[in-house]
Scaffold this motif. Structure first.
Motif, PDB file in Angstrom:
ATOM      1  N   ILE A  16     -97.389 -61.854  21.179  1.00 60.14           N
ATOM      2  CA  ILE A  16     -95.992 -61.264  20.688  1.00 60.14           C
ATOM      3  C   ILE A  16     -96.358 -59.996  19.924  1.00 60.14           C
ATOM      4  O   ILE A  16     -95.420 -59.115  20.112  1.00 60.14           O
ATOM      5  CB  ILE A  16     -95.527 -62.411  19.674  1.00 60.14           C
ATOM      6  CG1 ILE A  16     -94.965 -63.533  20.359  1.00 60.14           C
ATOM      7  CG2 ILE A  16     -94.350 -61.620  18.837  1.00 60.14           C
ATOM      8  CD1 ILE A  16     -94.701 -64.753  19.767  1.00 60.14           C
ATOM      9  N   LEU A  17     -97.441 -59.729  19.214  1.00 59.70           N
ATOM     10  CA  LEU A  17     -97.534 -58.563  18.280  1.00 59.70           C
ATOM     11  C   LEU A  17     -98.020 -57.283  19.257  1.00 59.70           C
ATOM     12  O   LEU A  17     -98.006 -56.256  18.846  1.00 59.70           O
ATOM     13  CB  LEU A  17     -98.206 -58.617  16.990  1.00 59.70           C
ATOM     14  CG  LEU A  17     -97.822 -59.699  16.059  1.00 59.70           C
ATOM     15  CD1 LEU A  17     -98.937 -59.527  15.019  1.00 59.70           C
ATOM     16  CD2 LEU A  17     -96.560 -59.501  15.695  1.00 59.70           C
TER      17      LEU A  17
ATOM     18  N   GLU B 145     -91.324 -57.923  24.148  1.00 57.46           N
ATOM     19  CA  GLU B 145     -90.448 -57.214  23.561  1.00 57.46           C
ATOM     20  C   GLU B 145     -90.640 -56.150  22.372  1.00 57.46           C
ATOM     21  O   GLU B 145     -89.745 -55.447  22.237  1.00 57.46           O
ATOM     22  CB  GLU B 145     -89.568 -58.558  22.907  1.00 57.46           C
ATOM     23  CG  GLU B 145     -88.798 -59.560  23.801  1.00 57.46           C
ATOM     24  CD  GLU B 145     -89.784 -60.769  24.289  1.00 57.46           C
ATOM     25  OE1 GLU B 145     -89.377 -61.561  24.949  1.00 57.46           O
ATOM     26  OE2 GLU B 145     -90.963 -60.586  24.196  1.00 57.46           O
ATOM     27  N   VAL B 146     -91.823 -56.387  21.696  1.00 61.57           N
ATOM     28  CA  VAL B 146     -92.100 -55.539  20.817  1.00 61.57           C
ATOM     29  C   VAL B 146     -92.321 -54.029  21.231  1.00 61.57           C
ATOM     30  O   VAL B 146     -91.962 -53.022  20.513  1.00 61.57           O
ATOM     31  CB  VAL B 146     -93.386 -56.113  20.127  1.00 61.57           C
ATOM     32  CG1 VAL B 146     -94.688 -55.701  20.997  1.00 61.57           C
ATOM     33  CG2 VAL B 146     -93.769 -55.343  18.723  1.00 61.57           C
ATOM     34  N   LYS B 147     -92.321 -53.920  22.597  1.00 66.20           N
ATOM     35  CA  LYS B 147     -92.591 -52.704  23.099  1.00 66.20           C
ATOM     36  C   LYS B 147     -91.142 -52.034  23.391  1.00 66.20           C
ATOM     37  O   LYS B 147     -90.992 -50.790  23.485  1.00 66.20           O
ATOM     38  CB  LYS B 147     -93.274 -52.627  24.503  1.00 66.20           C
ATOM     39  CG  LYS B 147     -94.630 -53.275  24.474  1.00 66.20           C
ATOM     40  CD  LYS B 147     -95.076 -53.107  25.906  1.00 66.20           C
ATOM     41  CE  LYS B 147     -96.597 -53.620  25.797  1.00 66.20           C
ATOM     42  NZ  LYS B 147     -97.485 -53.388  27.053  1.00 66.20           N
TER      43      LYS B 147
ATOM     44  N   HIS C 123     -87.782 -54.705  19.400  1.00 68.08           N
ATOM     45  CA  HIS C 123     -87.275 -55.940  18.986  1.00 68.08           C
ATOM     46  C   HIS C 123     -88.107 -56.864  19.068  1.00 68.08           C
ATOM     47  O   HIS C 123     -89.430 -56.831  19.604  1.00 68.08           O
ATOM     48  CB  HIS C 123     -85.782 -56.422  19.555  1.00 68.08           C
ATOM     49  CG  HIS C 123     -85.938 -56.407  21.015  1.00 68.08           C
ATOM     50  ND1 HIS C 123     -85.630 -55.457  21.964  1.00 68.08           N
ATOM     51  CD2 HIS C 123     -85.935 -57.654  21.896  1.00 68.08           C
ATOM     52  CE1 HIS C 123     -85.765 -55.896  23.157  1.00 68.08           C
ATOM     53  NE2 HIS C 123     -85.862 -57.167  22.977  1.00 68.08           N
ATOM     54  N   ILE C 124     -87.793 -58.299  19.432  1.00 69.28           N
ATOM     55  CA  ILE C 124     -88.741 -59.314  19.164  1.00 69.28           C
ATOM     56  C   ILE C 124     -88.064 -60.517  20.259  1.00 69.28           C
ATOM     57  O   ILE C 124     -87.067 -60.331  20.486  1.00 69.28           O
ATOM     58  CB  ILE C 124     -88.880 -60.163  17.683  1.00 69.28           C
ATOM     59  CG1 ILE C 124     -87.489 -61.013  17.367  1.00 69.28           C
ATOM     60  CG2 ILE C 124     -89.198 -59.077  16.588  1.00 69.28           C
ATOM     61  CD1 ILE C 124     -87.736 -61.907  15.925  1.00 69.28           C
TER      62      ILE C 124
ATOM     63  N   THR D 278     -91.305 -67.384  19.461  1.00 67.41           N
ATOM     64  CA  THR D 278     -91.796 -67.065  18.297  1.00 67.41           C
ATOM     65  C   THR D 278     -92.085 -68.695  17.800  1.00 67.41           C
ATOM     66  O   THR D 278     -92.698 -68.978  16.919  1.00 67.41           O
ATOM     67  CB  THR D 278     -91.139 -66.302  17.072  1.00 67.41           C
ATOM     68  OG1 THR D 278     -89.913 -67.130  16.945  1.00 67.41           O
ATOM     69  CG2 THR D 278     -90.947 -65.056  17.739  1.00 67.41           C
TER      70      THR D 278
ATOM     71  N   GLY E 202     -97.778 -57.286  22.600  1.00 58.27           N
ATOM     72  CA  GLY E 202     -96.770 -57.147  24.120  1.00 58.27           C
ATOM     73  C   GLY E 202     -97.692 -57.275  25.177  1.00 58.27           C
ATOM     74  O   GLY E 202     -97.107 -57.035  26.453  1.00 58.27           O
TER      75      GLY E 202
END
Length: 261
Positions: free
Chosen positions: A163-164, A135-137, A140-141, A147, A166
């Motif tokens: 998560i950070l 999602e970070v790409k 958004h998250i 999370t 992606g």
């Protein structure tokens, strides 16, 4: 009359006591539309109401689980596409079902698809499975639980990296991190998931639901409260006909015949 192409989730019964729900938007890489999540929730409600349904396998089909949330819906509706009352209610059905859920992942399992898989109680992956929260790409998250669930599954640092950045991880790494139970050959995850589901479905749905509830509490409750939940649930189990049948079958050296009562 609608065609199979209009049905976002297909259902079959590959074994006694086992229902398989297959995501059915291959042209959209099984993106999780609101319609698909609603159909999944409806199927789970139906399974819960059916006597004899004891385990559910979630599958995406050959070479694919789900590429994530439906980006087209987010483009058109913004945050309302993924934060609306109906979707939250349907997602809650999947989160709280007493039925054991087993995910079969035979390909990409990303974003919301990965979050759906993490709602399951077991995950069987094929060697070509790939997992990620990209999602970070998109700026958004994750919004369907990653999370919170991913750190509980694989630890803070591995979850932060996924998560950070992606970036995706393969099936072997997912198993090393404890995200999946088993890795099979390509195209074999469905078969193995059904085999596991058959092992689960031999038992009483009452006991299965109480056991799942107690284990799930371990993620949310302090140890003392979790142990109290376990004591409560075993006391409830002892009130069932199936507990008495299981005990009698043990002493009579015969297979138990559970009736989910």
């Amino acid at each position: 009359m609608s065609s199979l192409n209009d049905v976002a989730v297909l259902r079959d019964a590959p074994a006694k006591g086992v229902v398989r729900l297959r995501l059915n938007r291959p042209s959209k890489r099984n993106a999780l539309s609101n319609k698909m999540i609603a159909e999944l929730a409806d199927h789970i409600r139906a399974c819960e109401a059916e006597k004899g349904c004891r385990c559910v396998v979630l599958s995406g089909g050959d070479g694919l689980f789900s590429a994530g949330a439906d980006v087209s819906e987010m483009r058109d509706a913004g945050i309302d596409a993924i934060q609306n009352r109906k979707r939250a209610e349907d997602w809650q059905v999947l989160e709280t079902t007493r039925l054991p859920l087993i995910a079969s992942v035979d390909g990409i399992c990303l974003g919301g698809g990965h979050e759906l898989a993490m709602l399951c109680d077991m995950i069987v992956a094929s060697a070509r499975a790939r997992f990620g929260q990209p999602e970070v790409k998109l700026g958004h998250i994750p919004g369907d639980g990653a999370t919170q669930r991913l750190p509980r599954r694989i630890g803070k640092y591995a979850a932060m990296q996924m998560i950070l950045t992606g970036d995706l991880i393969d099936a072997e790494e997912a198993q090393r991190l404890g995200l999946v139970n088993e890795v099979t050959e390509e195209g074999r995850s469905d078969d193995r998931a059904v085999e596991l589901a058959k092992l689960v479905a031999r038992h009483s749905s009452k006991a299965l639901g109480l056991a799942k509830d107690a284990v799930r509490a371990a993620e949310e409750l302090p140890l003392s409260a979790g142990l109290e939940r376990e004591r409560r649930n075993i006391a409830l189990a002892f009130t069932t006909r199936d507990q008495k049948e299981g005990m009698a079958a043990f002493f009579e050296k015969r297979p138990a015949e559970f009736t989910d009562e």
